[in-house]
Each structure stands twice: as C-alpha cells, then as structure tokens.
Design a protein around this motif. Structure first.
Motif, PDB file in Angstrom:
ATOM      1  N   GLN A 145       0.252  -1.220  -0.114  1.00  0.00           N
ATOM      2  CA  GLN A 145       0.054  -0.218   0.369  1.00  0.00           C
ATOM      3  C   GLN A 145       0.911   0.997  -0.517  1.00  0.00           C
ATOM      4  O   GLN A 145       0.149   2.738  -0.300  1.00  0.00           O
ATOM      5  N   LYS A 146       1.783   0.808  -0.324  1.00  0.00           N
ATOM      6  CA  LYS A 146       2.886   2.305  -0.786  1.00  0.00           C
ATOM      7  C   LYS A 146       2.956   2.719  -1.770  1.00  0.00           C
ATOM      8  O   LYS A 146       2.742   2.294  -2.589  1.00  0.00           O
ATOM      9  N   SER A 147       3.065   4.661  -1.646  1.00  0.00           N
ATOM     10  CA  SER A 147       3.066   4.935  -3.284  1.00  0.00           C
ATOM     11  C   SER A 147       4.185   5.965  -2.923  1.00  0.00           C
ATOM     12  O   SER A 147       5.086   6.426  -2.173  1.00  0.00           O
ATOM     13  N   TYR A 148       4.341   5.907  -4.542  1.00  0.00           N
ATOM     14  CA  TYR A 148       5.166   6.427  -5.099  1.00  0.00           C
ATOM     15  C   TYR A 148       5.194   7.502  -5.933  1.00  0.00           C
ATOM     16  O   TYR A 148       4.343   7.321  -6.554  1.00  0.00           O
ATOM     17  N   SER A 149       5.851   8.773  -5.653  1.00  0.00           N
ATOM     18  CA  SER A 149       5.899   9.554  -6.636  1.00  0.00           C
ATOM     19  C   SER A 149       6.682   9.572  -8.266  1.00  0.00           C
ATOM     20  O   SER A 149       7.665   8.377  -8.103  1.00  0.00           O
ATOM     21  N   GLU A 150       5.648  10.042  -9.523  1.00  0.00           N
ATOM     22  CA  GLU A 150       6.621   9.617 -10.998  1.00  0.00           C
ATOM     23  C   GLU A 150       5.463  11.064 -11.618  1.00  0.00           C
ATOM     24  O   GLU A 150       5.545  11.352 -11.430  1.00  0.00           O
TER      25      GLU A 150
END
Length: 171
Positions: A145-150
């Motif tokens: 459930q971790k999010s990363y900016s791209e």
C-alpha cells in the motif's frame, strides 16, 4: 560445512518469498472512449537508467504494461521487434502473468493495474494530456500500500498488428 549453511540459507530465503498470485482489484471494463488512441502503443521517456515503459491498450480493457532497455539508438524499432512482434516474449507475459493487467479511463484520468513479477501488483495513476500523450504521476504497490511519485510521459505510436489480447488470467 559453509556450503551446507549457505545452501540452507538460500532454501530458507526462497521458501519465505511471497509467490502467491494475487487478484487484480480493478475490473476489466471495455474502453469505448476517444480520450486515448489505442491503435498502436505508447512508449515513455527514459526512466531509471535507460529503461522505458511500454503500454499497449485494447478495446476490451486489457493492457500490456511492460518495460524494456533498448540496446540501440532506435527505440521504436526495438519496441516493435523485441516486444510487439516477439511472439515468445508476448506469450511469456501472458502465461505467467507478468506485466499484463487492466486499465480504465475516466474523464482525463487514467488508471492502470498490472502484475509485475507475478506476485506484485502495482496501480499506476495519471492524467491524459491529449489523445496521444499521458503522464503517470503516481505508482502504488498494492501489496504494501506504499505510494511513490513519478513523472513518466508516454507518447503514442501507431502500430499494426498489435499482439492479441487473449489470455487466461484476465476475463
């Protein structure tokens, strides 16, 4: 003795890896819109080292969302010959499953959910700029459930014939 300990550790490590196939959370929904062209493929600007992303969308809501590391100056030629026209590669993607999934477009938003390396599912979120360009601005690891900016821009290239969308994983 050292070899036995090393072997035991390797067996333990591989046995503890999560290889369970998880289900996609998004439903496959037919795409009947005109926000993005789908009679070809999309390729990204270079990311990470020299990797690029490749997205192939189908009217039935299926997608191939893979990556490649072109080994030549002609990126589009590489995509077409080493991915799109490579029956062995496409068959491997569909049989694992690996780098296949579904997509949905609502207004100017695009969401792509795909298996990556069989046991991981990632959801990619983005904005449609026009019918030949979209930008992925967030990636979520559905396992943690971790999010990363791209910031990955995709551009369209018309291409025919695309690989068939038939597969056993996404109904």
């Amino acid at each position: 003795m050292v070899k036995k300990i090393f072997l035991f550790m390797m067996i333990f490590l591989f046995a503890s890896c999560d290889t369970k196939l998880r289900n996609l959370t998004m439903q496959k929904t037919p795409y009947t819109g005109d926000k993005l062209k789908i009679d070809g493929y999309y390729y990204s600007n270079p990311i990470y080292r020299n990797d690029i992303r490749v997205a192939i969308f189908y009217k039935d809501g299926f997608c191939i969302f893979t990556w490649a590391t072109p080994n030549s100056q002609d990126t589009l030629n590489y995509i077409e010959n080493e991915i799109l026209l490579n029956d062995k590669y496409i068959s491997e993607l569909k049989s694992n499953p690996d780098h296949i999934g579904v997509f949905q477009i609502i207004d100017s938003d695009i969401e792509i959910e795909a298996w990556e390396y069989r046991s991981w599912i990632f959801t990619h979120f983005g904005k449609i700029v026009n019918d030949t360009t979209f930008i992925i601005n967030k990636r979520k690891d559905n396992n943690s459930q971790k999010s990363y900016s791209e910031d990955i821009t995709f551009r369209f290239k018309q291409f025919s014939p695309k690989p068939d969308s038939t597969n056993v994983w996404i109904k």
